[in-house]
Design a protein around this motif. Structure first.
Motif, PDB file in Angstrom:
ATOM      1  N   CYS A   1      -7.952  10.186   3.117  1.00  0.00           N
ATOM      2  CA  CYS A   1      -8.498   9.306   4.130  1.00  0.00           C
ATOM      3  C   CYS A   1      -9.502   8.322   3.654  1.00  0.00           C
ATOM      4  N   LEU A   2     -10.434   8.580   2.745  1.00  0.00           N
ATOM      5  CA  LEU A   2     -11.239   7.390   2.272  1.00  0.00           C
ATOM      6  C   LEU A   2     -10.422   6.425   1.613  1.00  0.00           C
ATOM      7  N   ALA A   3      -9.438   6.656   0.951  1.00  0.00           N
ATOM      8  CA  ALA A   3      -8.764   5.937   0.155  1.00  0.00           C
ATOM      9  C   ALA A   3      -7.945   4.997   1.469  1.00  0.00           C
ATOM     10  N   ALA A   4      -7.345   5.507   2.210  1.00  0.00           N
ATOM     11  CA  ALA A   4      -6.861   4.777   3.357  1.00  0.00           C
ATOM     12  C   ALA A   4      -7.710   3.666   3.962  1.00  0.00           C
ATOM     13  N   ARG A   5      -9.107   4.131   4.233  1.00  0.00           N
ATOM     14  CA  ARG A   5      -9.977   3.092   4.718  1.00  0.00           C
ATOM     15  C   ARG A   5     -10.394   2.089   3.963  1.00  0.00           C
ATOM     16  N   LEU A   6     -10.474   2.252   2.744  1.00  0.00           N
ATOM     17  CA  LEU A   6     -10.645   1.275   1.691  1.00  0.00           C
ATOM     18  C   LEU A   6      -9.504   0.275   1.422  1.00  0.00           C
ATOM     19  N   MET A   7      -8.332   0.945   1.470  1.00  0.00           N
ATOM     20  CA  MET A   7      -7.179   0.136   1.729  1.00  0.00           C
ATOM     21  C   MET A   7      -7.258  -0.902   2.982  1.00  0.00           C
TER      22      MET A   7
ATOM     23  N   ASP B   1       0.450   5.242 -12.131  1.00  0.00           N
ATOM     24  CA  ASP B   1      -0.512   6.057 -13.054  1.00  0.00           C
ATOM     25  C   ASP B   1      -1.386   6.909 -12.345  1.00  0.00           C
ATOM     26  N   PHE B   2      -1.794   7.105 -11.083  1.00  0.00           N
ATOM     27  CA  PHE B   2      -2.642   7.800 -10.448  1.00  0.00           C
ATOM     28  C   PHE B   2      -2.367   9.256 -10.650  1.00  0.00           C
ATOM     29  N   ASP B   3      -3.556  10.031 -11.068  1.00  0.00           N
ATOM     30  CA  ASP B   3      -3.622  11.416 -11.445  1.00  0.00           C
ATOM     31  C   ASP B   3      -4.389  12.296 -10.623  1.00  0.00           C
ATOM     32  N   GLY B   4      -5.117  11.563  -9.496  1.00  0.00           N
ATOM     33  CA  GLY B   4      -5.810  12.479  -8.680  1.00  0.00           C
ATOM     34  C   GLY B   4      -7.411  12.165  -9.026  1.00  0.00           C
ATOM     35  N   ASN B   5      -7.453  11.212  -9.698  1.00  0.00           N
ATOM     36  CA  ASN B   5      -8.842  10.577  -9.957  1.00  0.00           C
ATOM     37  C   ASN B   5      -9.506   9.461  -8.749  1.00  0.00           C
ATOM     38  N   TYR B   6      -9.789  10.197  -7.714  1.00  0.00           N
ATOM     39  CA  TYR B   6     -10.066   9.421  -6.576  1.00  0.00           C
ATOM     40  C   TYR B   6     -11.519   8.554  -6.720  1.00  0.00           C
ATOM     41  N   MET B   7     -12.253   8.943  -7.283  1.00  0.00           N
ATOM     42  CA  MET B   7     -13.283   8.174  -7.459  1.00  0.00           C
ATOM     43  C   MET B   7     -13.040   6.940  -8.222  1.00  0.00           C
TER      44      MET B   7
ATOM     45  N   PHE C   1       0.852  -1.006   0.185  1.00  0.00           N
ATOM     46  CA  PHE C   1       0.006  -0.105   0.064  1.00  0.00           C
ATOM     47  C   PHE C   1       0.798   1.343   0.100  1.00  0.00           C
ATOM     48  N   TRP C   2       2.049   1.330   0.480  1.00  0.00           N
ATOM     49  CA  TRP C   2       2.898   2.406   0.568  1.00  0.00           C
ATOM     50  C   TRP C   2       3.002   3.286  -0.499  1.00  0.00           C
ATOM     51  N   PRO C   3       3.011   2.752  -1.853  1.00  0.00           N
ATOM     52  CA  PRO C   3       3.230   3.849  -3.151  1.00  0.00           C
ATOM     53  C   PRO C   3       1.647   4.611  -3.175  1.00  0.00           C
ATOM     54  N   LEU C   4       0.860   4.121  -3.022  1.00  0.00           N
ATOM     55  CA  LEU C   4      -0.861   4.386  -2.969  1.00  0.00           C
ATOM     56  C   LEU C   4      -0.704   5.541  -2.072  1.00  0.00           C
ATOM     57  N   VAL C   5      -0.402   5.163  -0.838  1.00  0.00           N
ATOM     58  CA  VAL C   5      -0.394   6.171   0.156  1.00  0.00           C
ATOM     59  C   VAL C   5       0.378   7.376  -0.080  1.00  0.00           C
ATOM     60  N   ILE C   6       1.353   7.357  -0.588  1.00  0.00           N
ATOM     61  CA  ILE C   6       2.285   8.290  -1.003  1.00  0.00           C
ATOM     62  C   ILE C   6       1.470   9.352  -1.973  1.00  0.00           C
ATOM     63  N   LYS C   7       1.155   8.777  -3.217  1.00  0.00           N
ATOM     64  CA  LYS C   7       0.457   9.337  -4.446  1.00  0.00           C
ATOM     65  C   LYS C   7      -0.843  10.029  -3.791  1.00  0.00           C
ATOM     66  N   THR C   8      -1.591   9.524  -3.105  1.00  0.00           N
ATOM     67  CA  THR C   8      -3.058   9.733  -2.597  1.00  0.00           C
ATOM     68  C   THR C   8      -2.630  10.921  -1.641  1.00  0.00           C
ATOM     69  N   PHE C   9      -1.781  10.939  -0.839  1.00  0.00           N
ATOM     70  CA  PHE C   9      -1.618  12.038   0.201  1.00  0.00           C
ATOM     71  C   PHE C   9      -1.133  13.245  -0.500  1.00  0.00           C
ATOM     72  N   VAL C  10      -0.114  13.015  -1.622  1.00  0.00           N
ATOM     73  CA  VAL C  10       0.640  14.353  -2.159  1.00  0.00           C
ATOM     74  C   VAL C  10      -0.552  15.042  -3.152  1.00  0.00           C
TER      75      VAL C  10
END
Length: 327
Positions: free
Chosen positions: A142-148, A176-182, A122-131
């Motif tokens: 926080c919602l992404a972390a909850r789903l993780m 590839d994450f570009d900020g599309n949280y949905m 999960f760490w790479p996703l944590v980094i990108k979703t936080f930034v």
């Protein structure tokens, strides 16, 4: 810095920028030297490579070789800007770890994810979703972390799937994450049903050998459930802090997973019918089930010894389960 020196028009200015970034990186590392929860600096570099570099297959496992390969394919006039952008992003990654570990009381969902102790995927996703979360309270992160966390508990903790299952999907998503949280939320939600996870989860929770199979994970689940009960209307007991779980003051106050009715307790010899028409001793069908487990401190449990289960410090839900087992 050597690459900048070779390709920069004004190398002194550019080298100063690179040096400043790395000075800040070392400061972040020094602040976390005593923190046993944070990954090693080499691991952070690998997670950064997953998040920001254009890799294929498992190239991310060797970040230095990957960087060399990327630069070798690059036009010389682009190298300086690429290096400066890389070290800038690298500093931001180390800053993310400092911010998160200094704010575990603030980012509750991340703290819960951390407590499951399945962080490598999960760490790479944590980094990108936080930034990339620009909201004031990092609501999307926080919602992404909850789903993780849901995926980690249902999959790695209780369904018995491999510890690297889903890694390629999650790492590619971080890259590839570009900020599309949905879109990310939809993926994480759907992953919690992969590999027949719902049935495997149910079978694990209902297993008569739950204690032997899931001790570490069961401790976390019961910690979460205890706080759920304490949050109910009319309850005035403080929540158990994450520090009880991750940073106990000493070994005596460390949370442990204990039986309500111990194996050598007289209740273990009582004949019950867990499955209708199949009378068996309590210890055969109920002792190691989740309903006969409770979290406690090591020192408190030691003082209880083999006393009758009903005077152990447990809530009524657990007691109700015991009585239902005896019916």
């Amino acid at each position: 810095m050597h690459l900048v020196y070779l390709h920069a028009k004004n190398p002194n200015d550019s080298l100063s920028v690179v040096q400043t970034h790395f000075s800040n990186i070392y400061r972040h590392i020094e602040r976390q030297l005593e923190n046993k929860l944070i990954p090693s600096e080499d691991s952070i570099l690998s997670y950064h490579a997953v998040s920001y570099l254009n890799w294929h297959s498992d190239e991310w496992r060797h970040p230095k070789e990957l960087i060399k390969k990327i630069i070798q394919k690059m036009e010389p006039e682009l190298i300086q800007d690429w290096v400066i952008e890389f070290v800038s992003n690298l500093e931001e990654t180390y800053k993310v770890f400092t911010k998160l570990f200094n704010s575990l009381d603030t980012y509750t969902e991340f703290t819960h994810l951390l407590m499951v102790k399945k962080m490598a995927v999960f760490w790479p996703l944590v980094i990108k979703t936080f930034v990339l979360d620009r909201t004031a309270k990092k609501d999307q992160f926080c919602l992404a972390a909850r789903l993780m966390e849901v995926f980690a508990v249902r999959g790695y903790a209780l369904s018995g799937i491999r510890s690297d299952a889903g890694l390629s999907t999650l790492y590619a998503k971080a890259r590839d994450f570009d900020g599309n949280y949905m879109e990310l939320q939809a993926l994480l939600f759907s992953m919690s049903s992969w590999w027949d996870m719902e049935n495997r989860f149910s079978n694990s929770i209902e297993s008569p050998t739950f204690y032997n199979q899931n001790r570490i994970d069961a401790t976390y689940i019961l910690w979460r459930y205890e706080n759920y009960l304490r949050s109910q209307t009319g309850r005035k007991v403080e929540h158990l802090s994450w520090k009880h779980y991750l940073k106990p003051k000493d070994n005596a106050t460390k949370l442990s997973l204990e039986h309500i009715a111990a194996r050598k307790n007289p209740i273990s010899e009582i004949v019950v019918e867990w499955d209708e028409g199949e009378p068996k001793h309590f210890y055969e069908v109920a002792t190691h089930r989740i309903g006969n487990l409770v979290i406690d401190s090591i020192s408190a449990n030691s003082s209880m010894g083999l006393q009758p289960y009903f005077i152990k410090p447990c809530n009524f839900h657990y007691l109700a389960n015991i009585f239902l087992m005896m019916l």
